[in-house]
Design a protein around this motif. Sequence first.
Motif, PDB file in Angstrom:
ATOM      1  N   ALA A  76       0.835  -1.204   0.000  1.00  0.00           N
ATOM      2  CA  ALA A  76       0.000   0.000   0.000  1.00  0.00           C
ATOM      3  C   ALA A  76       0.869   1.253   0.000  1.00  0.00           C
ATOM      4  O   ALA A  76       0.614   2.210  -0.743  1.00  0.00           O
ATOM      5  N   THR A  77       1.918   1.245   0.825  1.00  0.00           N
ATOM      6  CA  THR A  77       2.819   2.394   0.888  1.00  0.00           C
ATOM      7  C   THR A  77       3.556   2.583  -0.435  1.00  0.00           C
ATOM      8  O   THR A  77       3.745   3.712  -0.899  1.00  0.00           O
ATOM      9  N   SER A  78       3.950   1.477  -1.049  1.00  0.00           N
ATOM     10  CA  SER A  78       4.648   1.547  -2.327  1.00  0.00           C
ATOM     11  C   SER A  78       3.772   2.181  -3.399  1.00  0.00           C
ATOM     12  O   SER A  78       4.216   3.052  -4.151  1.00  0.00           O
ATOM     13  N   VAL A  79       2.507   1.754  -3.468  1.00  0.00           N
ATOM     14  CA  VAL A  79       1.582   2.313  -4.457  1.00  0.00           C
ATOM     15  C   VAL A  79       1.375   3.805  -4.208  1.00  0.00           C
ATOM     16  O   VAL A  79       1.449   4.629  -5.130  1.00  0.00           O
ATOM     17  N   ALA A  80       1.122   4.170  -2.956  1.00  0.00           N
ATOM     18  CA  ALA A  80       0.895   5.582  -2.628  1.00  0.00           C
ATOM     19  C   ALA A  80       2.124   6.423  -2.947  1.00  0.00           C
ATOM     20  O   ALA A  80       2.014   7.534  -3.479  1.00  0.00           O
ATOM     21  N   TYR A  81       3.303   5.884  -2.640  1.00  0.00           N
ATOM     22  CA  TYR A  81       4.530   6.631  -2.909  1.00  0.00           C
ATOM     23  C   TYR A  81       4.732   6.842  -4.407  1.00  0.00           C
ATOM     24  O   TYR A  81       5.122   7.929  -4.852  1.00  0.00           O
ATOM     25  N   ARG A  82       4.469   5.801  -5.196  1.00  0.00           N
ATOM     26  CA  ARG A  82       4.632   5.927  -6.648  1.00  0.00           C
ATOM     27  C   ARG A  82       3.666   6.962  -7.220  1.00  0.00           C
ATOM     28  O   ARG A  82       3.989   7.660  -8.187  1.00  0.00           O
ATOM     29  N   LEU A  83       2.483   7.061  -6.629  1.00  0.00           N
ATOM     30  CA  LEU A  83       1.487   8.008  -7.134  1.00  0.00           C
ATOM     31  C   LEU A  83       1.735   9.431  -6.637  1.00  0.00           C
ATOM     32  O   LEU A  83       1.392  10.399  -7.317  1.00  0.00           O
ATOM     33  N   LEU A  84       2.341   9.554  -5.451  1.00  0.00           N
ATOM     34  CA  LEU A  84       2.506  10.873  -4.845  1.00  0.00           C
ATOM     35  C   LEU A  84       3.931  11.410  -4.922  1.00  0.00           C
ATOM     36  O   LEU A  84       4.144  12.616  -4.907  1.00  0.00           O
ATOM     37  N   GLY A  85       4.921  10.500  -4.955  1.00  0.00           N
ATOM     38  CA  GLY A  85       6.305  10.938  -5.035  1.00  0.00           C
ATOM     39  C   GLY A  85       6.864  11.501  -3.741  1.00  0.00           C
ATOM     40  O   GLY A  85       7.919  12.130  -3.739  1.00  0.00           O
ATOM     41  N   ASP A  86       6.171  11.275  -2.631  1.00  0.00           N
ATOM     42  CA  ASP A  86       6.627  11.792  -1.343  1.00  0.00           C
ATOM     43  C   ASP A  86       6.298  10.757  -0.266  1.00  0.00           C
ATOM     44  O   ASP A  86       5.129  10.382  -0.106  1.00  0.00           O
ATOM     45  N   LEU A  87       7.318  10.298   0.461  1.00  0.00           N
ATOM     46  CA  LEU A  87       7.117   9.228   1.432  1.00  0.00           C
ATOM     47  C   LEU A  87       6.221   9.662   2.586  1.00  0.00           C
ATOM     48  O   LEU A  87       5.357   8.901   3.037  1.00  0.00           O
ATOM     49  N   HIS A  88       6.409  10.881   3.079  1.00  0.00           N
ATOM     50  CA  HIS A  88       5.580  11.371   4.187  1.00  0.00           C
ATOM     51  C   HIS A  88       4.107  11.389   3.785  1.00  0.00           C
ATOM     52  O   HIS A  88       3.241  10.931   4.538  1.00  0.00           O
ATOM     53  N   ASP A  89       3.828  11.911   2.589  1.00  0.00           N
ATOM     54  CA  ASP A  89       2.449  11.944   2.103  1.00  0.00           C
ATOM     55  C   ASP A  89       1.903  10.534   1.914  1.00  0.00           C
ATOM     56  O   ASP A  89       0.736  10.255   2.212  1.00  0.00           O
ATOM     57  N   ALA A  90       2.749   9.633   1.405  1.00  0.00           N
ATOM     58  CA  ALA A  90       2.324   8.251   1.175  1.00  0.00           C
ATOM     59  C   ALA A  90       1.940   7.574   2.487  1.00  0.00           C
ATOM     60  O   ALA A  90       0.928   6.871   2.571  1.00  0.00           O
ATOM     61  N   LEU A  91       2.739   7.776   3.522  1.00  0.00           N
ATOM     62  CA  LEU A  91       2.444   7.179   4.825  1.00  0.00           C
ATOM     63  C   LEU A  91       1.152   7.752   5.405  1.00  0.00           C
ATOM     64  O   LEU A  91       0.353   7.027   6.010  1.00  0.00           O
ATOM     65  N   GLU A  92       0.948   9.048   5.206  1.00  0.00           N
ATOM     66  CA  GLU A  92      -0.278   9.690   5.695  1.00  0.00           C
ATOM     67  C   GLU A  92      -1.506   9.120   4.988  1.00  0.00           C
ATOM     68  O   GLU A  92      -2.527   8.811   5.621  1.00  0.00           O
ATOM     69  N   VAL A  93      -1.394   8.961   3.674  1.00  0.00           N
ATOM     70  CA  VAL A  93      -2.501   8.407   2.890  1.00  0.00           C
ATOM     71  C   VAL A  93      -2.783   6.963   3.302  1.00  0.00           C
ATOM     72  O   VAL A  93      -3.945   6.563   3.450  1.00  0.00           O
ATOM     73  N   CYS A  94      -1.734   6.177   3.498  1.00  0.00           N
ATOM     74  CA  CYS A  94      -1.924   4.772   3.876  1.00  0.00           C
ATOM     75  C   CYS A  94      -2.575   4.642   5.243  1.00  0.00           C
ATOM     76  O   CYS A  94      -3.422   3.769   5.460  1.00  0.00           O
ATOM     77  N   GLN A  95      -2.187   5.499   6.163  1.00  0.00           N
ATOM     78  CA  GLN A  95      -2.815   5.472   7.483  1.00  0.00           C
ATOM     79  C   GLN A  95      -4.316   5.733   7.363  1.00  0.00           C
ATOM     80  O   GLN A  95      -5.133   5.034   7.968  1.00  0.00           O
TER      81      GLN A  95
ATOM     82  N   LEU B  86      -8.520  -2.736  -0.720  1.00  0.00           N
ATOM     83  CA  LEU B  86      -7.664  -1.796   0.005  1.00  0.00           C
ATOM     84  C   LEU B  86      -6.875  -0.924  -0.964  1.00  0.00           C
ATOM     85  O   LEU B  86      -6.784   0.300  -0.781  1.00  0.00           O
ATOM     86  N   LEU B  87      -6.312  -1.527  -2.009  1.00  0.00           N
ATOM     87  CA  LEU B  87      -5.512  -0.746  -2.951  1.00  0.00           C
ATOM     88  C   LEU B  87      -6.374   0.236  -3.740  1.00  0.00           C
ATOM     89  O   LEU B  87      -5.885   1.279  -4.172  1.00  0.00           O
ATOM     90  N   ARG B  88      -7.647  -0.091  -3.921  1.00  0.00           N
ATOM     91  CA  ARG B  88      -8.541   0.881  -4.557  1.00  0.00           C
ATOM     92  C   ARG B  88      -8.705   2.098  -3.647  1.00  0.00           C
ATOM     93  O   ARG B  88      -8.688   3.247  -4.115  1.00  0.00           O
ATOM     94  N   ILE B  89      -8.849   1.856  -2.341  1.00  0.00           N
ATOM     95  CA  ILE B  89      -8.957   2.962  -1.382  1.00  0.00           C
ATOM     96  C   ILE B  89      -7.672   3.789  -1.398  1.00  0.00           C
ATOM     97  O   ILE B  89      -7.709   5.027  -1.441  1.00  0.00           O
ATOM     98  N   VAL B  90      -6.526   3.112  -1.374  1.00  0.00           N
ATOM     99  CA  VAL B  90      -5.230   3.802  -1.393  1.00  0.00           C
ATOM    100  C   VAL B  90      -5.087   4.640  -2.659  1.00  0.00           C
ATOM    101  O   VAL B  90      -4.660   5.805  -2.611  1.00  0.00           O
ATOM    102  N   THR B  91      -5.451   4.056  -3.793  1.00  0.00           N
ATOM    103  CA  THR B  91      -5.335   4.763  -5.070  1.00  0.00           C
ATOM    104  C   THR B  91      -6.217   6.002  -5.103  1.00  0.00           C
ATOM    105  O   THR B  91      -5.770   7.097  -5.477  1.00  0.00           O
TER     106      THR B  91
END
Length: 201
Positions: A39-58, A81-86
Amino acid sequence: MEWECSTEGRPSDAELVRQTCAGQRSAFDELIERYQRRATSVAYRLLGDLHDALEVCQEAFVRAYQNLDSLEDQRRFGSWLLRIVTNLSLNFRRSRAAIARKAAFDDCLNAGETARDEQIAAPDYSDEQPEARSAAAEMSLLVQKAIADLPDQQKTALVLFSIEQLPQKEVASIMGCSVEAVKWHVFQARKKMREALAPYL
């Protein structure tokens, strides 16, 4: 067979979902452990920022927990879950873009401020790591930018299929489109990536 993380010797996703719905919070903790990395990997690839990705995954896991009883096919927890993350990632990105546009407008209005002029004229590169200046790091940044510049659907299809290597059927389920549409989005994304990176290859 539905896609899910390897569960050899452990309860299936469906079992953990049922246990969670029955009040066993530890079962959902195991689902988090099972899917947090992807989930974090997908969010990071879409956002390009680890902090934002972790926030989105939470936020994604919170929403998944709150709405778990609405999941009709409990075997499909991973895709759900990945649909929610996306969706959260794309919404976050649009919101961030709107904030950035407002900030840019405010900067234009205040362009005469001396402190800002000095900062623009002499940016601070003291924290820059040596490896960030290497050719490999530069190419990595170019690739990330090329991905970031893709339209949302093309970017999502490329990240889920080409980078995360999910089956096309699951990507289609996550994106809410047909398998043929996924193929088309991936094709277009790869074409635009090649065009964007051609001057540097």
